[in-house]
Design a protein around this motif. Structure first.
Motif, PDB file in Angstrom:
ATOM      1  N   ARG A 305     -36.270  53.785  -2.788  1.00 14.20           N
ATOM      2  CA  ARG A 305     -35.371  54.907  -2.482  1.00 14.20           C
ATOM      3  C   ARG A 305     -34.528  55.231  -3.668  1.00 14.20           C
ATOM      4  NH1 ARG A 305     -30.237  53.508  -1.414  1.00 14.20           N
ATOM      5  NH2 ARG A 305     -28.835  54.801  -0.476  1.00 14.20           N
ATOM      6  N   LEU A 306     -34.135  54.416  -4.306  1.00 14.68           N
ATOM      7  CA  LEU A 306     -33.530  54.781  -5.494  1.00 14.68           C
ATOM      8  C   LEU A 306     -34.240  55.532  -6.737  1.00 14.68           C
ATOM      9  CD1 LEU A 306     -30.447  54.009  -6.867  1.00 14.68           C
ATOM     10  CD2 LEU A 306     -31.659  51.816  -7.688  1.00 14.68           C
ATOM     11  N   GLN A 307     -35.464  55.337  -6.785  1.00 17.16           N
ATOM     12  CA  GLN A 307     -36.388  56.194  -7.648  1.00 17.16           C
ATOM     13  C   GLN A 307     -36.223  57.647  -7.276  1.00 17.16           C
ATOM     14  OE1 GLN A 307     -38.130  54.715 -10.122  1.00 17.16           O
ATOM     15  NE2 GLN A 307     -38.313  56.975 -10.741  1.00 17.16           N
ATOM     16  N   ARG A 308     -35.588  57.996  -6.069  1.00 14.77           N
ATOM     17  CA  ARG A 308     -35.404  59.568  -6.003  1.00 14.77           C
ATOM     18  C   ARG A 308     -34.359  60.046  -7.037  1.00 14.77           C
ATOM     19  NH1 ARG A 308     -33.359  60.399   0.071  1.00 14.77           N
ATOM     20  NH2 ARG A 308     -33.419  62.608  -0.667  1.00 14.77           N
ATOM     21  N   VAL A 309     -33.658  59.205  -7.636  1.00 11.44           N
ATOM     22  CA  VAL A 309     -32.690  59.669  -8.267  1.00 11.44           C
ATOM     23  C   VAL A 309     -33.056  60.229  -9.662  1.00 11.44           C
ATOM     24  CG1 VAL A 309     -30.061  59.110  -9.687  1.00 11.44           C
ATOM     25  CG2 VAL A 309     -30.589  58.402  -7.234  1.00 11.44           C
ATOM     26  N   PRO A 310     -33.653  59.175 -10.537  1.00 11.53           N
ATOM     27  CA  PRO A 310     -34.144  59.612 -11.958  1.00 11.53           C
ATOM     28  C   PRO A 310     -35.221  60.540 -11.771  1.00 11.53           C
ATOM     29  CG  PRO A 310     -35.054  57.442 -10.984  1.00 11.53           C
ATOM     30  CD  PRO A 310     -33.864  57.896 -10.248  1.00 11.53           C
ATOM     31  N   ASP A 311     -36.215  60.756 -10.564  1.00  7.26           N
ATOM     32  CA  ASP A 311     -37.087  61.712 -10.288  1.00  7.26           C
ATOM     33  C   ASP A 311     -36.360  63.222 -10.143  1.00  7.26           C
ATOM     34  OD1 ASP A 311     -38.983  59.703 -10.187  1.00  7.26           O
ATOM     35  OD2 ASP A 311     -39.400  59.946  -8.222  1.00  7.26           O
ATOM     36  N   LEU A 312     -35.293  63.276  -9.543  1.00  9.30           N
ATOM     37  CA  LEU A 312     -34.409  64.468  -9.300  1.00  9.30           C
ATOM     38  C   LEU A 312     -33.808  64.855 -10.956  1.00  9.30           C
ATOM     39  CD1 LEU A 312     -33.404  66.996  -7.561  1.00  9.30           C
ATOM     40  CD2 LEU A 312     -31.321  65.381  -7.250  1.00  9.30           C
ATOM     41  N   MET A 313     -33.356  63.712 -11.453  1.00 12.47           N
ATOM     42  CA  MET A 313     -32.964  63.981 -12.868  1.00 12.47           C
ATOM     43  C   MET A 313     -33.810  64.636 -13.724  1.00 12.47           C
ATOM     44  SD  MET A 313     -30.492  60.736 -13.083  1.00 12.47           S
ATOM     45  CE  MET A 313     -29.532  61.261 -14.590  1.00 12.47           C
ATOM     46  N   LEU A 314     -35.062  64.063 -13.743  1.00  7.84           N
ATOM     47  CA  LEU A 314     -35.978  64.470 -14.405  1.00  7.84           C
ATOM     48  C   LEU A 314     -36.621  65.907 -14.118  1.00  7.84           C
ATOM     49  CD1 LEU A 314     -38.149  63.613 -16.762  1.00  7.84           C
ATOM     50  CD2 LEU A 314     -39.686  62.876 -14.894  1.00  7.84           C
ATOM     51  N   GLN A 315     -36.792  66.161 -12.766  1.00  2.74           N
ATOM     52  CA  GLN A 315     -36.764  67.594 -12.432  1.00  2.74           C
ATOM     53  C   GLN A 315     -36.073  68.633 -12.677  1.00  2.74           C
ATOM     54  OE1 GLN A 315     -36.953  67.940  -8.135  1.00  2.74           O
ATOM     55  NE2 GLN A 315     -37.696  69.849  -8.241  1.00  2.74           N
TER      56      GLN A 315
END
Length: 335
Positions: A305-315
């Protein structure tokens, strides 16, 4: 049995009792505990007094409940809350050693990890977005009526690469609004309502309690709920400490996690416990406290669930290389 064998066994037993007594008196020094750094009343905690940097937001409610309800005291902890103006400022206090633990939206923590500015570990989750708890708002006389109208307008956010910045951009991207054609204006949450009323900005991304307060003082109305599209149920905030602190204070950390988890559970299951806390600490009037759309409170850290944050930030270009959220999660206490 011969007399010699009896005397030998008695001597061995006496030696064993002597060693056991010596171990008890020295506080199990064979395990390497440092008596100068361990409280005799704190259950062997490395530190019984810790400082936690907090924000003037609802996210901190479980910690306040933990203080007032004796949750931390029951774990042998004395927790001092240290106010911070922003998530970035809160994190900086932890990095500098001014505080032991800091709460922030997740974004600054991942930026620090990505850039190598600090080696931080998450010690507890805090909140996630829930329906109507975070929204892009405007005022009735603003030219913004729908999210499509944001192009070319002035939008308030607290700072670049913060939740208010990246969540707004994600929503705009979901609706085909070019984010490079927006004038982003940095304004602290408490000042946004006045900026909307005064025409300094056309819209703003606001969380509770500022959302309800802006509705009351400036007639703010929602344009779009953040709890939609790519940001639905999005992890919003959490607690972190430096890796050095985590490794040096495992028992203190576990005690903090247990107390905060219990306070979070009680906060999430019983609204009557949180409203007086918000009135007392967040300085929200009783009427507003009863009407707030609360975020989702949780303490357990879920790496997927937490991985959504850095994934969005990278995007969104907030970080330039992938970050593994699981690698940033500190050991979790077991109840």
């Amino acid at each position: 049995m011969s007399g010699g064998r009896v005397r030998t066994r008695r001597a061995a037993l006496g030696l064993a009792l002597t060693v056991a007594a010596a171990t008890a008196l020295t506080g199990c020094s064979a395990l390497g505990s440092d008596s100068s750094n361990t409280s005799s009343t704190g259950g062997g905690l490395e530190k019984t007094k810790i400082k936690v940097a907090i924000l003037p937001t609802i996210d901190t409610a479980p910690l306040w409940l933990g203080q007032d309800g004796g949750y931390f005291k029951a774990e042998g902890l004395d927790v001092e809350a240290v106010p911070a103006a922003s998530g970035q400022a809160s994190m900086t206090k932890a990095i500098s050693g001014e505080v032991d633990i800091a709460i922030s939206s997740y974004m600054p923590f991942f930026v620090a990890k990505s850039t190598g500015a600090a080696d931080l570990q998450f010690v507890s989750d805090a909140t996630s977005i829930s329906p109507k708890s975070f929204a892009i708002v405007t005022v009735p006389n603003s030219p913004v009526k729908t999210i499509k109208d944001l192009e070319g307008k002035r939008i308030a956010m607290t700072a670049k690469n913060t939740a208010s910045d990246l969540l707004a951009k994600s929503l705009m991207k979901d609706h085909g609004v070019p984010i490079d054609k927006v004038n982003w204006v940095s304004i602290p949450f408490p000042n946004v309502a006045a900026a909307l009323s005064g025409g300094q900005v056309d819209a703003a991304l606001l969380p509770e309690p500022f959302l309800s307060q802006a509705a009351k003082s400036a007639g703010a109305i929602p344009v779009v709920d953040v709890n939609s599209g790519a940001t639905q149920d999005f992890p919003l905030s959490g607690y972190a400490a430096t890796k050095k602190w985590v490794q040096a204070n495992p028992k203190t950390l576990a005690a903090f996690q247990r107390a905060l988890a219990k306070a979070t559970s009680d906060t999430a299951s019983d609204r009557s416990k949180i409203e007086p806390i918000l009135v007392k600490y967040a300085k929200i009037d009783e009427g507003t406290a009863k009407l707030l759309n609360l975020p989702a409170f949780t303490a357990k850290l879920d790496p997927r669930r937490l991985q959504r944050v850095p994934d969005l930030m990278l995007q969104m270009g907030a970080i330039t290389s992938p970050v593994d959220a699981a690698s940033m999660i500190a050991p979790q206490a077991t109840n």
